[in-house]
Design a protein around this motif. Structure first.
Motif, mmCIF file in Angstrom:
data_model
loop_
_atom_site.group_PDB
_atom_site.id
_atom_site.type_symbol
_atom_site.label_atom_id
_atom_site.label_comp_id
_atom_site.label_asym_id
_atom_site.label_seq_id
_atom_site.Cartn_x
_atom_site.Cartn_y
_atom_site.Cartn_z
ATOM 1 N N ARG A 54 0.773 -1.051 -0.066
ATOM 2 C CA ARG A 54 -0.002 -0.048 0.180
ATOM 3 C C ARG A 54 0.730 1.372 0.000
ATOM 4 N NH1 ARG A 54 -3.294 -2.966 -1.119
ATOM 5 N NH2 ARG A 54 -5.410 -3.483 -0.430
ATOM 6 N N LEU A 55 0.327 2.308 -0.651
ATOM 7 C CA LEU A 55 1.007 3.582 -0.812
ATOM 8 C C LEU A 55 -0.058 4.434 -0.191
ATOM 9 C CD1 LEU A 55 2.808 3.762 -4.077
ATOM 10 C CD2 LEU A 55 3.738 3.212 -2.014
ATOM 11 N N LYS A 56 0.511 5.528 0.730
ATOM 12 C CA LYS A 56 -0.348 6.663 0.806
ATOM 13 C C LYS A 56 0.039 8.075 0.247
ATOM 14 C CE LYS A 56 -1.320 5.178 5.766
ATOM 15 N NZ LYS A 56 -2.529 4.666 5.544
ATOM 16 N N LEU A 57 -0.916 8.489 -0.661
ATOM 17 C CA LEU A 57 -0.621 9.325 -1.828
ATOM 18 C C LEU A 57 -1.363 10.579 -1.386
ATOM 19 C CD1 LEU A 57 -0.845 6.916 -4.607
ATOM 20 C CD2 LEU A 57 1.279 7.760 -3.399
ATOM 21 N N ARG A 58 -0.801 11.825 -1.877
ATOM 22 C CA ARG A 58 -1.593 12.913 -1.908
ATOM 23 C C ARG A 58 -1.689 13.742 -3.363
ATOM 24 N NH1 ARG A 58 1.301 15.202 1.566
ATOM 25 N NH2 ARG A 58 2.614 16.736 0.058
ATOM 26 N N ILE A 59 -2.898 14.434 -3.736
ATOM 27 C CA ILE A 59 -3.136 14.886 -5.040
ATOM 28 C C ILE A 59 -1.979 16.248 -4.764
ATOM 29 C CG2 ILE A 59 -4.775 16.091 -6.663
ATOM 30 C CD1 ILE A 59 -4.864 12.920 -6.284
ATOM 31 N N GLU A 60 -1.168 16.433 -5.674
ATOM 32 C CA GLU A 60 -0.458 17.745 -5.714
ATOM 33 C C GLU A 60 -0.864 18.718 -6.620
ATOM 34 O OE1 GLU A 60 3.809 17.965 -6.864
ATOM 35 O OE2 GLU A 60 4.095 18.369 -4.608
ATOM 36 N N GLU A 61 -1.265 18.145 -7.668
ATOM 37 C CA GLU A 61 -1.703 18.908 -8.874
ATOM 38 C C GLU A 61 -2.673 18.414 -9.805
ATOM 39 O OE1 GLU A 61 0.412 20.949 -13.086
ATOM 40 O OE2 GLU A 61 1.671 20.161 -11.381
ATOM 41 N N ILE A 62 -3.538 19.018 -10.446
ATOM 42 C CA ILE A 62 -4.599 18.536 -11.255
ATOM 43 C C ILE A 62 -4.627 19.474 -12.744
ATOM 44 C CG2 ILE A 62 -7.004 18.206 -11.693
ATOM 45 C CD1 ILE A 62 -7.630 17.771 -8.741
ATOM 46 N N ARG A 63 -4.206 18.561 -13.749
ATOM 47 C CA ARG A 63 -4.029 19.077 -15.239
ATOM 48 C C ARG A 63 -5.181 18.759 -15.957
ATOM 49 N NH1 ARG A 63 1.131 17.534 -14.818
ATOM 50 N NH2 ARG A 63 0.748 16.349 -16.727
ATOM 51 N N VAL A 64 -5.957 19.867 -16.594
ATOM 52 C CA VAL A 64 -7.036 19.514 -17.640
ATOM 53 C C VAL A 64 -6.127 19.206 -19.042
ATOM 54 C CG1 VAL A 64 -8.833 20.231 -18.865
ATOM 55 C CG2 VAL A 64 -8.944 20.894 -16.414
ATOM 56 N N ASP A 65 -6.456 17.927 -19.439
ATOM 57 C CA ASP A 65 -5.976 17.516 -20.663
ATOM 58 C C ASP A 65 -6.830 17.861 -21.905
ATOM 59 O OD1 ASP A 65 -3.393 16.491 -19.603
ATOM 60 O OD2 ASP A 65 -4.535 15.031 -18.990
ATOM 61 N N THR A 66 -7.902 17.244 -21.808
ATOM 62 C CA THR A 66 -9.021 17.362 -22.921
ATOM 63 C C THR A 66 -10.274 17.605 -22.168
ATOM 64 O OG1 THR A 66 -9.585 15.011 -23.121
ATOM 65 C CG2 THR A 66 -7.482 15.675 -24.284
ATOM 66 N N VAL A 67 -11.211 17.515 -23.075
ATOM 67 C CA VAL A 67 -12.632 17.709 -22.465
ATOM 68 C C VAL A 67 -13.077 16.701 -21.630
ATOM 69 C CG1 VAL A 67 -13.467 19.278 -24.506
ATOM 70 C CG2 VAL A 67 -13.475 16.777 -24.615
ATOM 71 N N SER A 68 -12.553 15.336 -21.886
ATOM 72 C CA SER A 68 -13.118 14.335 -21.137
ATOM 73 C C SER A 68 -11.801 13.688 -20.158
ATOM 74 C CB SER A 68 -13.324 13.203 -21.859
ATOM 75 O OG SER A 68 -11.981 12.667 -22.671
ATOM 76 N N THR A 69 -10.636 14.352 -20.101
ATOM 77 C CA THR A 69 -9.495 13.930 -19.486
ATOM 78 C C THR A 69 -8.725 14.803 -18.544
ATOM 79 O OG1 THR A 69 -9.230 12.559 -21.465
ATOM 80 C CG2 THR A 69 -7.588 12.360 -19.837
ATOM 81 N N LYS A 70 -8.266 14.301 -17.400
ATOM 82 C CA LYS A 70 -7.442 14.906 -16.557
ATOM 83 C C LYS A 70 -6.216 14.278 -16.306
ATOM 84 C CE LYS A 70 -10.752 18.162 -14.581
ATOM 85 N NZ LYS A 70 -11.744 18.563 -13.241
ATOM 86 N N THR A 71 -5.040 14.832 -15.650
ATOM 87 C CA THR A 71 -3.911 14.277 -15.218
ATOM 88 C C THR A 71 -3.897 14.607 -13.670
ATOM 89 O OG1 THR A 71 -2.756 13.859 -17.212
ATOM 90 C CG2 THR A 71 -1.444 13.839 -15.231
ATOM 91 N N LEU A 72 -3.764 13.608 -12.923
ATOM 92 C CA LEU A 72 -3.531 13.889 -11.156
ATOM 93 C C LEU A 72 -2.105 13.496 -11.074
ATOM 94 C CD1 LEU A 72 -6.664 11.946 -10.007
ATOM 95 C CD2 LEU A 72 -6.697 14.288 -10.717
ATOM 96 N N LYS A 73 -1.286 14.601 -10.681
ATOM 97 C CA LYS A 73 0.021 14.470 -10.100
ATOM 98 C C LYS A 73 -0.153 14.022 -8.536
ATOM 99 C CE LYS A 73 4.262 16.695 -10.015
ATOM 100 N NZ LYS A 73 5.163 17.987 -10.334
#
Length: 394
Positions: A54-73
């Motif tokens: 298991r990993l404990k993770l935190r969202i640092e950044e959210i980028r909008v890629d397209t109308v239907s897609t995002k990238t979560l850093k």
């Protein structure tokens, strides 16, 4: 000649994550000797750091890629570097949503050279349960748990070589981007050809970055396909990928290594085309892509059973609940409070298997269920559709 072969072997092995560190540690122990009492537990400690459950993770950044897609850093909550991974692998993201504990596998789209963060590129799934939540409701700073990196869909320099073709459909570009970044950051003499198919021009993930990289790196080739909305300025191919076009694009096709990732129909179509081109199955790696959305349209589905029908599922000596025939058993279990370990949700990893004590289930032909599981009555719940009342044992 022998020395040259040894050097080549060493260079290839050094590209395998963790090999160089292990070799240096081995050399150190050979030179200095080892007090095994002091070394006790270090192997397990090292394994746990490289392959955590298991990993404990935190969202640092959210980028909008397209109308239907995002990238979560995402980064580690404790601030440490994340475990190493092979380009093309995924993590299984655990989500508690509307009282249901579930998980979804997402390919890592960032480079394995940068372990300060992972990037997950997520496309909205039509009728999906988790993707709308991740795209619409998740905020920077939110924390999640995930598995460690896993999966057999990745570049293996020892067996795959460096003349590579990646056929991606839609969000299947995520692992391809990770591979591309990895190759560009290495000193290997590679040739990487991405053949990228999409439906709509305004929904092509990473397209500006891919075009920019292709314009400056001669060993990276990008070929684009659009099947529906196409503007007059589009310079790629129009329509679906077909045999004749693929034959034109690929010279000496049987000698290359192929990666295929996209929706299930895309994967099946491309796999068939490559086979017709004379590519052996051992040179084609196809990423599993979840359970089929319409199992009732697949070969082997009982004609008399409607996907909307409900059947009874009895869980050992516990409760009995109703499940829809057209929904994977794993989903029904989760919604009724049963969490069974899972990862790929495509019938490949076998973590979600349960014992079928009575009744019948349908599993799609491409589900990678082991012969021993079939023989002894184990089913992979992520791709098992109960077509009668069933009793299972977790």
């Amino acid at each position: 000649m022998l020395d040259n072969n040894k050097k080549l072997e060493t260079n290839i092995l050094n590209s395998v994550v963790g090999y160089k560190e292990a070799a240096l540690k081995k050399e150190e122990l050979e030179n200095k000797g080892s007090n095994f009492k002091e070394e006790k537990g270090l192997v397990r400690q090292k394994i746990n750091s490289l392959h955590p459950k298991r990993l404990k993770l935190r969202i640092e950044e959210i980028r909008v890629d397209t109308v239907s897609t995002k990238t979560l850093k995402i980064v580690s909550v404790d601030g440490n570097k994340l475990p190493p991974f092979q380009a093309g692998q995924y993590i299984n993201l655990f989500v508690s949503l509307l009282g249901v504990l579930t998980a979804r596998p997402y390919s890592i789209s960032s480079s394995p050279k940068d372990l300060n963060s992972y990037e997950l590129t997520i496309k909205r799934a039509e009728g999906g349960f988790v993707s709308p939540y991740l795209l619409d409701d998740v905020k920077v700073g939110q924390e999640f748990e995930s598995s460690g990196p896993m999966g057999s869909f990745h570049h293996n320099p020892l067996f795959h070589g460096f003349d590579l073709v990646f056929l991606a459909g839609g969000s299947g570009i995520a692992p391809a981007m990770s591979m591309l970044k990895s190759f560009l950051a290495s000193d290997k003499d590679f040739r990487f050809h991405i053949i990228y198919s999409n439906s709509y021009e305004d929904d092509v993930i990473f397209i500006d970055e891919l075009r920019a990289l292709a314009s400056v790196h001669q060993n990276f080739i990008l070929t684009e396909f659009l099947s529906r909305q196409v503007s007059p300025n589009f310079k790629g191919y129009r329509g679906r990928l077909d045999f004749k076009t693929l034959q034109t694009l690929l010279q000496n096709a049987p000698s290359k290594m192929y990666y295929v990732c996209g929706p299930t129909p895309f994967n099946e179509h491309v796999g068939k085309l490559l086979s017709e081109l004379g590519v052996k199955s051992g040179r084609i790696l196809i990423e599993s892509n979840g359970p089929p959305p319409r199992p009732d349209t697949m070969e082997g589905w009982p004609n008399s059973v409607l996907p909307t029908k409900e059947v009874k599922v009895k869980v050992g000596d516990h409760q009995t609940f109703l499940a829809k025939v057209g929904e994977p058993l794993l989903n029904s279990l989760e919604r009724n409070g049963y969490f069974t370990e899972n990862a790929c949700r495509s019938g490949e990893c076998s973590l979600c298997r349960v014992k079928l004590k009575s009744g019948k289930v349908f599993s799609p032909p491409e589900a990678k269920i082991r012969k021993s599981d079939k023989k002894f009555g184990w089913i992979h719940s992520c791709v098992a559709f109960p077509v009668t009342d069933i009793e299972i044992q977790l």
